[in-house]
Scaffold this motif. Structure first.
Motif, short mmCIF file in Angstrom:
data_model
loop_
_atom_site.label_atom_id
_atom_site.label_comp_id
_atom_site.label_asym_id
_atom_site.label_seq_id
_atom_site.Cartn_x
_atom_site.Cartn_y
_atom_site.Cartn_z
N THR A 180 -9.55 -13.85 16.14
CA THR A 180 -10.97 -13.64 16.18
C THR A 180 -11.67 -13.93 14.82
O THR A 180 -12.67 -14.57 14.33
N GLY A 181 -11.10 -13.12 13.88
CA GLY A 181 -11.57 -13.22 12.41
C GLY A 181 -11.61 -14.62 12.05
O GLY A 181 -12.39 -15.28 11.26
N ASP A 230 -9.01 2.27 11.57
CA ASP A 230 -9.47 1.63 10.30
C ASP A 230 -9.90 0.30 10.46
O ASP A 230 -10.48 -0.03 11.59
N MET A 231 -10.35 -0.56 9.39
CA MET A 231 -10.79 -1.82 9.73
C MET A 231 -9.93 -2.76 10.41
O MET A 231 -8.73 -2.60 10.29
N ALA A 232 -10.56 -3.82 10.84
CA ALA A 232 -9.40 -4.97 11.48
C ALA A 232 -8.44 -5.49 10.60
O ALA A 232 -7.07 -5.85 10.85
N PHE A 233 -8.83 -5.79 9.35
CA PHE A 233 -8.05 -6.51 8.44
C PHE A 233 -8.34 -5.56 7.08
O PHE A 233 -8.86 -6.06 6.11
N PRO A 234 -7.27 -4.63 6.86
CA PRO A 234 -7.50 -3.75 6.12
C PRO A 234 -7.21 -4.13 4.33
O PRO A 234 -7.70 -3.92 3.59
N ARG A 235 -6.09 -5.16 4.48
CA ARG A 235 -5.78 -5.64 3.05
C ARG A 235 -6.98 -6.64 2.62
O ARG A 235 -7.29 -6.63 1.44
N LEU A 236 -7.43 -7.58 3.60
CA LEU A 236 -8.72 -8.28 3.22
C LEU A 236 -9.82 -7.39 2.61
O LEU A 236 -10.61 -7.79 1.80
N ILE A 289 -16.54 -10.86 7.94
CA ILE A 289 -15.50 -11.24 8.78
C ILE A 289 -14.93 -9.94 9.31
O ILE A 289 -14.66 -9.81 10.58
N HIS A 295 -1.88 1.47 8.25
CA HIS A 295 -2.74 0.38 7.81
C HIS A 295 -2.20 -0.91 7.46
O HIS A 295 -2.71 -1.73 6.51
N GLU A 296 -1.56 -1.41 8.54
CA GLU A 296 -1.03 -2.89 8.46
C GLU A 296 -2.05 -3.74 9.32
O GLU A 296 -2.96 -3.10 9.86
N GLU A 297 -1.95 -5.10 9.03
CA GLU A 297 -2.77 -5.79 9.86
C GLU A 297 -2.69 -5.93 11.28
O GLU A 297 -1.69 -5.36 11.89
N HIS A 298 -3.74 -5.94 12.06
CA HIS A 298 -3.76 -5.99 13.44
C HIS A 298 -3.66 -7.50 13.85
O HIS A 298 -4.69 -8.02 13.84
N HIS A 357 -6.20 -9.43 16.13
CA HIS A 357 -7.48 -9.80 15.74
C HIS A 357 -7.68 -10.87 14.83
O HIS A 357 -8.72 -11.67 14.64
N LEU A 379 -16.51 -6.00 17.02
CA LEU A 379 -16.26 -6.61 18.30
C LEU A 379 -14.86 -6.06 19.03
O LEU A 379 -14.93 -6.33 20.39
N ARG A 380 -13.86 -5.94 18.29
CA ARG A 380 -12.55 -5.89 19.12
C ARG A 380 -11.89 -4.27 19.17
O ARG A 380 -11.06 -4.45 19.76
N MET A 381 -12.45 -3.43 18.32
CA MET A 381 -11.88 -2.17 18.31
C MET A 381 -12.46 -1.11 18.42
O MET A 381 -12.17 0.15 17.97
N VAL A 439 -17.52 -7.75 11.40
CA VAL A 439 -17.86 -8.37 12.65
C VAL A 439 -16.55 -8.33 13.87
O VAL A 439 -16.75 -7.51 14.86
N THR A 440 -15.43 -8.64 13.23
CA THR A 440 -14.21 -8.39 14.13
C THR A 440 -14.01 -6.92 14.59
O THR A 440 -13.48 -6.65 15.71
N THR A 448 0.63 -1.14 -0.09
CA THR A 448 0.07 0.08 -0.16
C THR A 448 0.85 1.23 -0.14
O THR A 448 0.55 2.27 -0.32
N THR A 474 -5.63 0.67 0.99
CA THR A 474 -6.39 -0.38 2.19
C THR A 474 -6.98 0.62 3.26
O THR A 474 -7.24 0.24 4.25
N ASP A 475 -7.02 1.92 3.06
CA ASP A 475 -7.78 2.76 3.91
C ASP A 475 -9.15 2.61 3.78
O ASP A 475 -9.58 2.90 2.62
N ILE A 503 -14.20 -16.67 13.44
CA ILE A 503 -15.59 -16.45 12.57
C ILE A 503 -15.70 -16.65 11.42
O ILE A 503 -16.55 -17.59 10.93
N PHE A 504 -14.80 -16.85 10.62
CA PHE A 504 -14.78 -17.51 9.40
C PHE A 504 -15.02 -19.17 9.25
O PHE A 504 -15.62 -19.57 8.77
#
Lengths: 197, 558
Positions: A24-25, B104-110, B178, A15-18, A21, B185-187, B181-182, A3, B24-25, A28-29
């Motif tokens: 959790t994700g 941001d969202m929990a999984f920006p790339r997803l 996914i 905006h890297e992965e957390h 979480h 629930l988490r952020m 919801v994540t 990015t 990814t924003d 859910i999957f």
């Protein structure tokens, strides 16, 4: 896939992965994924109970001894992977890798057994609803087993990165959860296809 | 939480380029979703114009009958999978992180992958217009046996592409669900317990849970449909021992809840906007929030009401009639709460408020015809007639799309940083409200007197109402012009928006307009009270006065 190439200099690159979480994700999957199997299972049950001629002509039923051995191997691999995880948490990487590899081998044996069984069957994918659902269910599950083995291979490689699993890295935990999931699905599948004939 | 450096430096202008790439924003992805959705909205709308153009006369004289089948199939498919779902995911992307104070969202790339699947399957669906045999023609539900015929005999055919596109849409939606919801629930911000969360987030959580539970069933069913079509299996083929009704179960197990996936966030929008524009707290916040999940629970056990004439057992019809009618209870709770919010409020009839009021009006009407349709004898009588089409369009266009327009007008200043024009907005509302009612109301008498859906010619006795409906449809077609004009000109040269132009309460209104790239960053304010404290004077977050003072200073300096 990066990015940062899109961002102007000076813009924050937040905006890297957390990682915290991810689990959790992933859970859910898995919950969501189980509904596909639920759909296939209920489709199988509905077609079977309403069928006039369930088995194709010339097919007596399914041989269950080989698949039972397969089942035992796959279910035991849930135990070995749990052991592996246990040793990972104790930072005993040698035993972790040993049991992890063993689980992979057991998964591979399961797939091999499945392939042997498929090649000896008298009916094909298009032999009525029985053939269709049989190959659909076992094939879709087999795809998950193969995915599980791939994930385990990936985690094994990652275990050679020094200190990678010390910081609460969750890939191992998620893979292990996935493997238990694949096992539970197989138990239901075995009961549905081989026991309920 | 300290607010030492609040508000963060505004993110420098980043140009248009990022809207066309893999970004990814969440705020960029949200706008990507919404703009893509409106692109397909225009295509789906054009198909609707052709349908209504054909139906303005009783004879089949505008398009070939086979083409007509393809057109209504694609109209439904595009509007649902390429407009409504993407536009709602766009709103989710913009609103969820800012409303709960997440960067941001929990999984920006997803998140970005989920978005980019939309243009991909959109392209696949559009390409099906140009393959031999044309696009899918079996209606948006693709029932077998029609949908497992392949008369042209090509491996690549309209129906196969349709199934693939819908499956891809499912993958994209699951990825999105996914993530949402994540994130919820988490952020959430410190102090924001579930019962301090804005109702929009509650409804998004409910809707996305439905996606996670329902969508895989459709995906499973679609895989089997594709195999019947392509590889000659017989899951749904009666001559091979299969059961076409099995597909209907799979399809409606998801596609009925899908209506709640669409309407729940719109309930959320109503619940957000009514308090703002009537200057009162949301009436019965806890019940409105919880009703969303009662709708989820009940919504999963009503699907057979779409199959009353499909040869299901009588006990199933009775059971699903009752569960369907029960849905009216949590929905009624919400409608009651909105009316309670409006009652005695200082109503401000801005464009978003008008769209909400119009949407609520249409929704109540759709709810009444919904109860009629849940009744087995009425349903069997009007099944496959224009009554069903009318009911459905009242829900989707009359309520959901109007709610979405309300949301766009309401949050446009926040995320674009400029104010939309009120005059054009009100013109848009007027055309939409009149057009929708003129278009969809006549479908009810048409259906009750027996005009079947999905036909391009009809008995001349139905002419009058069809002409009225077509005029309404053309009015709807025109209504999009002031909307697009408004959005484009406001985006380019609209007046600058302050951080809180509507005087609303919510975390997103404590950010500059447009918000910086990672929203509050590290300095997320601590939430100390429930949302919608209008008239109570109670602050939503710690240091609220100071935050607002600094935002005003920043705006004055700009």
């Amino acid at each position: 896939m990066t990015t940062t190439t899109l961002q102007q200099p000076g813009a924050p690159a937040e905006h890297e992965e957390h990682p915290k979480h991810n689990l959790t994700g992933f859970i859910i999957f898995l919950c969501s994924e189980s509904v596909i199997f639920l759909a296939f299972f209920s489709g199988y049950a509905l077609l079977k109970t309403s069928a006039l001629n369930w088995l194709p002509n010339g097919v007596e039923g399914l041989e269950w001894r080989m698949p039972l051995i397969n089942t035992i191997v796959l279910v035991s691999s849930s135990g070995t992977i749990a052991l592996a995880e246990h040793f990972k948490n104790r930072e005993n990487m040698a035993l972790f890798r040993g049991f992890w590899l063993m689980s992979m081998a057991m998964g591979a044996y399961f797939l091999y057994g499945q392939a042997v069984e498929w090649s000896g069957l008298q009916f094909g994918f298009t032999s009525g609803t029985f053939g269709g659902t049989f190959y659909l269910l076992t094939g879709f599950h087999g795809l998950h087993v193969a995915t599980g083995i791939l994930l385990m291979g990936l985690m094994l490689i990652k275990s050679f990165i020094p200190g990678n699993y010390k910081g609460g890295e969750q890939g191992v935990q998620a893979t292990s959860l996935f493997w238990h999931f694949v096992d539970v699905i197989w138990i239901i599948l075995f009961l549905l296809i081989y026991v309920w004939q | 939480m300290t607010i030492a450096t609040f508000p963060p430096e505004p993110t420098p202008e980043q140009g248009w380029g990022r809207y066309f790439g893999f970004c990814t924003d969440a705020k960029v992805i949200g706008i990507q979703y919404i703009v893509t959705a409106f692109f397909f909205f225009l295509i789906g709308g054009l198909l609707a114009m052709v349908i209504r153009g054909e139906l303005i006369t009783p004879a089949s004289d505008l398009v070939d009958r086979a083409v007509y089948n393809g057109i209504y199939t694609m109209h439904g498919t595009i509007m649902l999978f390429l407009f409504i779902f993407p536009v709602l995911n766009g709103l989710n992307n913009l609103l969820i992180p800012t409303m709960i104070g997440a960067p941001d969202m929990a999984f920006p790339r997803l998140n970005a992958v989920a978005f980019w699947l939309v243009p991909i399957f959109g392209f696949l669906l559009m390409a099906s217009f140009f393959v031999p045999g044309g696009p899918a023609y079996s209606g948006w539900w693709s029932y077998p046996p029609v949908s497992i015929q392949n008369p042209v005999g090509h491996l690549i055919n309209g129906q196969g592409m349709w199934i693939t596109a819908v499956a891809l849409s499912g993958v994209s939606s699951i990825m999105g669900a996914i993530n949402f919801v994540t994130t919820i629930l988490r952020m959430r911000a410190p102090g924001m317990t579930l019962f301090r969360m804005p109702v929009f987030c509650w409804t998004a959580l409910a809707a996305q849970s439905l996606q996670l539970i329902g969508l895989p069933a459709l995906t499973g069913g679609a895989i089997m449909l594709l195999m019947d079509l392509t590889f000659g299996t017989s899951f749904y083929r009666p001559e091979g021992g299969g059961d076409p009704v099995l597909y209907q179960h799979f399809f409606w197990f998801y596609s009925h809840p899908a209506v709640y996936v669409i309407i729940l966030p719109v309930f959320g929008i109503f619940s957000e906007l009514f308090p703002v524009y009537s200057r009162k707290p949301l009436f019965g916040y806890v019940y409105v929030a919880l009703a969303s999940f009662i709708i989820v629970g009940l919504g999963l056990i009503v699907w057979v009401h779409h199959m009353f004439p499909s040869g299901v057992a009588q006990w199933m019809r009775n059971l699903f009639m009752v569960t369907t009618m029960l849905i009216a209870v949590p929905t009624g709770v919400k409608v009651f709460a909105w009316l309670g919010t409006l009652w005695g409020g200082k109503l401000r009839l801005t464009t978003p408020m008008l769209f909400c009021l119009g949407g609520l009006f249409n929704f109540v009407f759709a709810g009444i015809t919904g109860i009629m349709l849940a009744t087995v004898p009425v349903d069997i009588h009007v099944s496959n007639t224009y009554f069903v089409v009318g009911h459905f369009h009242y829900v989707i266009y009359g309520a959901a799309v109007m709610g979405i327009f309300a949301a766009i007008y309401h949050w446009f200043p926040k995320f674009i940083g400029r104010m939309p024009y009120e005059g054009l907005g009100k013109l848009h509302f007027l055309l939409t409200f009149i057009g929708a009612n003129l278009n969809f109301l006549p479908m009810h008498p048409l259906g009750l007197t027996g005009m079947p859906r999905r036909v391009s010619s009809y008995d001349p006795e139905f002419t009058f109402w069809n002409v009225v409906a077509s005029l309404g449809a053309f009015l709807l077609g025109v209504s999009i012009i002031p909307f697009l004009l408004n959005m484009l000109s406001a985006w380019i040269r609209g007046p600058k928006a302050t951080h809180n132009p509507w005087n609303a309460i919510g975390l997103e209104w404590l950010l500059p307009s447009p918000p910086p790239e990672d929203n509050f960053g590290e300095e997320v304010p601590t939430v100390i009270s429930r949302p919608y404290g209008y008239g109570s004077g109670q602050p939503l977050v710690e240091h609220q006065d100071e935050i607002e003072r600094r935002l005003a200073l920043q705006e004055a300096a700009a």
